[in-house]
Scaffold this active site. Structure first.
Site, PDB file in Angstrom:
ATOM      1  N   GLU A 132      40.595  45.890  38.835  1.00 33.50           N
ATOM      2  CA  GLU A 132      39.426  45.321  39.509  1.00 33.50           C
ATOM      3  C   GLU A 132      38.514  46.398  40.102  1.00 33.50           C
ATOM      4  O   GLU A 132      37.331  46.151  40.324  1.00 33.50           O
ATOM      5  CB  GLU A 132      39.873  44.353  40.611  1.00 33.50           C
ATOM      6  CG  GLU A 132      40.456  43.042  40.102  1.00 33.50           C
ATOM      7  CD  GLU A 132      39.405  42.096  39.559  1.00 33.50           C
ATOM      8  OE1 GLU A 132      38.635  42.512  38.656  1.00 33.50           O
ATOM      9  OE2 GLU A 132      39.346  40.953  40.020  1.00 33.50           O
ATOM     10  N   THR A 185      28.946  41.934  40.975  1.00 34.14           N
ATOM     11  CA  THR A 185      29.737  41.823  42.198  1.00 34.14           C
ATOM     12  C   THR A 185      29.245  42.791  43.267  1.00 34.14           C
ATOM     13  O   THR A 185      29.168  42.444  44.448  1.00 34.14           O
ATOM     14  CB  THR A 185      31.225  42.091  41.890  1.00 34.14           C
ATOM     15  OG1 THR A 185      31.665  41.163  40.893  1.00 34.14           O
ATOM     16  CG2 THR A 185      32.076  41.914  43.134  1.00 34.14           C
TER      17      THR A 185
END
Length: 310
Positions: A132, A185
């Protein structure tokens, strides 16, 4: 077993009130991956279909997660082979429904299976989190945890990692509208305010507790009352055209609650029963057609299993 084919499900993170700590696993949308043993040591990405992503192991979410797992596994028990990974992306990147998490979770799950499962699913979360970092710049488990464990997951803490899996009520369905725009993000995090008024924090804590209690007791009304975000959604919704109108129409047609899926731009709604979910999906579609941006609709039960062998 020298080769394995996987279904790596999409996920909804945050669930309105649970920023960075809550996630939910979907059943009807996900990536596929093929992982096989290779005579060449290390990790190699050999094929990516459906997205323009880096093939270099150190720059790819799946590659980084797999490499972290491989290094730890080989330090515990020596083996003289490596792994090749093929990725077939059905979850669009930047969609807000866990595209990067599906890749990271699938990679570590598949290699673990080919090695005879030396790690539990919960232990795999730590390795998947490493991937991630490539996508968002930080290790977080709110997508990879439900992807690996299924159901709904609560990340109680990170130091040490403490993940609690919660069974979903039987009649809980998720509807997801994915507009064909990308919200990175990093950009979605940039609009957040690091300082939170105490009044808002208290409201949010109450909602998180209420949502967890509602899930355990299968109290759908309590789940609905708790799906309120007073901290993140007010700042992020401006990144998503038509968000307020779409959420309003979802609620007017019976949704328990609605909000931003992950960092966006996807908009999710939770519903009691398939019939209501279909009605909400139709209403959200009708609402978004006015915006003029193409979109995909997904309707799904909550996936109790997570990543699985196809």
């Amino acid at each position: 077993m020298n080769e394995i084919k996987l279904f790596c499900p999409a996920t909804i993170a945050n669930l309105s009130c649970g920023f960075d700590v809550l996630g939910l696993c979907l059943e009807t949308i996900g990536d596929e991956m093929i992982i096989r043993k290779s005579s060449e040591k290390g990790i190699r990405i050999t094929k990516i279909i459906g997205a323009d992503l880096p093939m270099e192991t150190e720059k790819n979410v799946a590659g980084v997660a797999a490499l972290a797992f491989y290094q730890e596994a080989s330090s515990r028990e020596a083996f003289d082979y490596g792994f090749e990974i093929e990725i077939y992306k059905n979850i669009k990147t930047g969609s807000g429904i866990g595209s990067s998490s599906a890749s990271a979770a699938g990679a570590v799950f598949g290699i673990n299976e080919l090695l005879g499962c030396p790690f539990t699913r919960k232990e795999l979360v730590t390795f998947a989190m490493k991937g991630e970092v490539v996508a968002s710049g930080s290790e977080h488990a709110d997508n990879v945890a439900p992807c690996l464990l299924g159901g709904v997951t609560l990340v109680r803490g990170y130091n040490p990692l403490d993940v609690i899996r919660i069974d979903s009520p039987n009649e809980l369905f998720a509807v997801v509208l994915h507009p064909h725009i990308e919200v990175k993000t990093a950009d979605a995090r940039a609009v957040l305010n690091p300082m939170i008024p105490l009044k808002n924090a208290i409201t949010q804590w109450g909602n998180v507790g209420g949502l967890i209690a509602g899930l355990y007791t299968q109290d759908y009304e309590l789940i609905g009352r708790s799906l309120e975000d007073v901290i993140v959604e007010p700042l992020r919704k401006k990144l998503i055209p038509g968000f307020d109108e779409t959420k309003f129409d979802a609620m007017q047609n019976g949704a328990l609650g609605a909000g931003i899926s992950g960092a966006g731009p996807s908009i999710f709604a939770l519903c009691k029963g398939h019939k209501t979910a279909e009605k909400v999906a139709f209403a959200m579609s009708e609402s978004y057609q006015i915006i003029g941006i193409p979109f995909d609709m997904h309707l799904s039960k909550i996936n109790p299993e997570g990543v699985k062998i196809n």
